[in-house]
Design an enzyme around this catalytic site. Structure first.
Site, PDB file in Angstrom:
ATOM      1  N   ARG A 102       0.804  -1.223   0.000  1.00 15.37           N
ATOM      2  CA  ARG A 102       0.000   0.000   0.000  1.00 15.37           C
ATOM      3  C   ARG A 102       0.841   1.279   0.000  1.00 15.37           C
ATOM      4  NH1 ARG A 102      -3.185  -3.308   3.569  1.00 15.37           N
ATOM      5  NH2 ARG A 102      -5.075  -3.986   2.510  1.00 15.37           N
ATOM      6  N   LYS A 120       1.658  10.986 -11.686  1.00 13.80           N
ATOM      7  CA  LYS A 120       0.862   9.986 -12.395  1.00 13.80           C
ATOM      8  C   LYS A 120       1.681   8.714 -12.581  1.00 13.80           C
ATOM      9  CE  LYS A 120      -2.434  12.512 -15.292  1.00 13.80           C
ATOM     10  NZ  LYS A 120      -2.838  12.746 -16.703  1.00 13.80           N
ATOM     11  N   GLU A 131       6.774  16.605 -26.266  1.00 14.99           N
ATOM     12  CA  GLU A 131       6.194  17.098 -25.013  1.00 14.99           C
ATOM     13  C   GLU A 131       6.647  18.528 -24.710  1.00 14.99           C
ATOM     14  OE1 GLU A 131       3.912  15.799 -23.253  1.00 14.99           O
ATOM     15  OE2 GLU A 131       3.915  13.629 -23.580  1.00 14.99           O
ATOM     16  N   LYS A 172       4.617  22.533 -15.608  1.00 14.41           N
ATOM     17  CA  LYS A 172       3.854  21.367 -15.156  1.00 14.41           C
ATOM     18  C   LYS A 172       3.656  21.401 -13.649  1.00 14.41           C
ATOM     19  CE  LYS A 172       3.121  16.475 -15.642  1.00 14.41           C
ATOM     20  NZ  LYS A 172       3.534  15.189 -16.254  1.00 14.41           N
ATOM     21  N   GLU A 185      -6.313  16.031 -11.637  1.00 16.08           N
ATOM     22  CA  GLU A 185      -6.803  16.193 -13.012  1.00 16.08           C
ATOM     23  C   GLU A 185      -8.316  16.389 -13.087  1.00 16.08           C
ATOM     24  OE1 GLU A 185      -5.513  14.417 -17.372  1.00 16.08           O
ATOM     25  OE2 GLU A 185      -5.703  13.028 -15.710  1.00 16.08           O
ATOM     26  N   ARG A 194      -5.469  20.579 -15.113  1.00 18.13           N
ATOM     27  CA  ARG A 194      -4.443  19.590 -15.469  1.00 18.13           C
ATOM     28  C   ARG A 194      -4.806  18.844 -16.747  1.00 18.13           C
ATOM     29  NH1 ARG A 194      -1.157  15.329 -11.498  1.00 18.13           N
ATOM     30  NH2 ARG A 194       0.223  14.586 -13.154  1.00 18.13           N
ATOM     31  N   ASN A 219      -3.168  17.221 -21.572  1.00 16.28           N
ATOM     32  CA  ASN A 219      -3.515  16.166 -22.528  1.00 16.28           C
ATOM     33  C   ASN A 219      -3.558  16.678 -23.971  1.00 16.28           C
ATOM     34  OD1 ASN A 219      -3.858  14.111 -20.567  1.00 16.28           O
ATOM     35  ND2 ASN A 219      -5.884  14.904 -20.067  1.00 16.28           N
ATOM     36  N   HIS A 265      -2.830  14.347 -26.766  1.00 13.76           N
ATOM     37  CA  HIS A 265      -2.706  12.999 -26.231  1.00 13.76           C
ATOM     38  C   HIS A 265      -3.889  12.088 -26.536  1.00 13.76           C
ATOM     39  CE1 HIS A 265       0.745  14.608 -24.212  1.00 13.76           C
ATOM     40  NE2 HIS A 265       0.976  13.481 -23.599  1.00 13.76           N
ATOM     41  N   HIS A 268      -2.526   8.950 -28.153  1.00 11.78           N
ATOM     42  CA  HIS A 268      -2.511   7.630 -27.519  1.00 11.78           C
ATOM     43  C   HIS A 268      -3.105   6.572 -28.452  1.00 11.78           C
ATOM     44  CE1 HIS A 268      -2.170   8.994 -23.033  1.00 11.78           C
ATOM     45  NE2 HIS A 268      -1.017   8.972 -23.657  1.00 11.78           N
ATOM     46  N   HIS A 280       6.158   7.464 -27.887  1.00 11.83           N
ATOM     47  CA  HIS A 280       5.105   8.283 -27.292  1.00 11.83           C
ATOM     48  C   HIS A 280       5.144   9.722 -27.809  1.00 11.83           C
ATOM     49  CE1 HIS A 280       2.355   9.957 -24.352  1.00 11.83           C
ATOM     50  NE2 HIS A 280       3.288  10.839 -24.002  1.00 11.83           N
TER      51      HIS A 280
END
Length: 353
Positions: free
Chosen positions: A122, A144, A186, A226, A236, A240, A244, A247, A251, A263
């Site tokens: 955890r 993330k 990016e 960022k 998000e 935030r 994307n 993206h 993706h 990517h």
């Protein structure tokens, strides 16, 4: 001179340290934030032969009990099978909740390492040493973590902030031009989202050599933007989502290219595709697509793909994690530094594209 970007969240604070001598001070830097403990150093088969032995040596000299863990390079390692393999190694070595994991690598290793650290018992302590431009300017900051499931990218993940991020442009020297350049997708994305000043800086990059020379400055500006966004919207739920940009389409392109596109390459294509459509529809100003394309062309990033518009492409959009009950939150630019969320239903996408 070291630059420090401080990330201050409601439940966590940490520093992103940027300097081209950090690779010589890893033990010292980590000793400042962690007490002696077991530490797994997770890396891949590309980065490991270059840097793993030195990192293990530095951490051992600083008093840590080090377990090196190496996985295959590439997006395929972002899987539950790899998670299981690594977790088994941690358990066999006797890792407890008081121990830690260091991700030594690019975006894949950062995502994978963060996910494992967030879920093992955890949650154990986590640090990133970013060795690719993609990781240095984007994926190492913000918390993330994720792995993929079959044809769905990043669908299993957590938000889990590191205790420290180390960004050293020295690591970029061993990247191939293609591996370096994919991270620039990016950077261009962030510059367009951020400001005219940052966008002008990316406009001054006219070659891969320029990119290598300006990498520390580009990283600093991208990380600062960022960090600002993440501090305002860690999970998000609001701004935030601007990150994307490119993206959602990217993706889908990346997954359907089956490893033929990196990517950042897919994101570059996604940015051009989405901006050209929004420019056509009057959301983005005339000429914006060409401005972004010039920056991508300067270093050889791809800007088009035959995948866009295929039935498989539209099917893949259904599995995007930003699909909310059949609605996609697409990111467009009303001007440089002024992103906007535009909602489109999945049924609208064939006509939009």
């Amino acid at each position: 001179m070291m630059t420090v970007v401080h990330v201050d969240l409601a439940t966590k604070q940490y520093d992103v340290k940027i300097d081209n001598t950090l690779h010589l001070k890893i033990g010292e830097m980590i000793q400042e934030v962690w007490t002696s403990r077991k530490v797994a150093v997770l890396t891949d088969e590309n980065v490991g032969p270059l840097y793993l032995a030195d990192v293990v040596k530095q951490l051992s000299a600083a008093g840590f009990d080090v377990l090196p863990v190496q996985v295959p390079a590439g997006e395929g390692s972002k899987s539950l099978a790899t998670v299981g393999d690594v977790v088994s190694q941690l358990a066999m070595y006797g890792f407890t909740r008081g121990d830690g994991l260091v991700a030594l690598g690019g975006g894949v290793i950062g995502d994978l390492g963060g996910f494992i650290a967030s879920t093992y018992m955890r949650g154990i302590a986590f640090i990133q040493i970013a060795t690719s431009l993609t990781a240095q300017v984007d994926s190492s900051v913000g918390g993330k973590t994720a792995v993929n499931l079959e044809m769905t990218k990043n669908i299993i993940g957590t938000f889990y902030q590191p205790d420290l991020v180390l960004v050293d442009s020295t690591y970029l020297k061993t990247l191939t031009d293609r591996d370096l350049v994919e991270g620039y997708g990016e950077v261009v994305k962030t510059s367009a989202l951020d400001s005219e000043a940052f966008f002008q800086l990316t406009g001054s990059i006219t070659s891969i050599e320029d990119l290598r020379q300006h990498a520390p400055e580009l990283s600093e500006k991208a990380i600062a933007y960022k960090a600002k966004v993440v501090m305002a919207d860690e999970k998000e739920s609001g701004q935030r989502q601007f990150l994307n940009f490119g993206h959602t389409l990217g993706h889908a392109i990346e997954l359907l290219a089956h490893g033929q596109l990196r990517h950042g390459e897919a994101v570059a294509i996604g940015m051009i595709a989405i901006t050209s459509r929004f420019e056509r529809d009057g959301v983005s100003p005339k000429g914006m697509t060409d401005q972004i394309k010039q920056r991508l062309d300067a270093v050889g990033l791809p800007t088009s793909s035959e995948i866009i518009g295929t039935s498989a492409f539209f099917d893949q959009l259904k599995h995007d994690k930003k699909n909310h009950n059949g609605m996609l939150n697409l990111v467009g630019l009303t001007s440089i530094g002024q992103p906007k969320i535009i909602k489109k239903s999945l049924s609208e996408m064939p006509d939009f594209i």
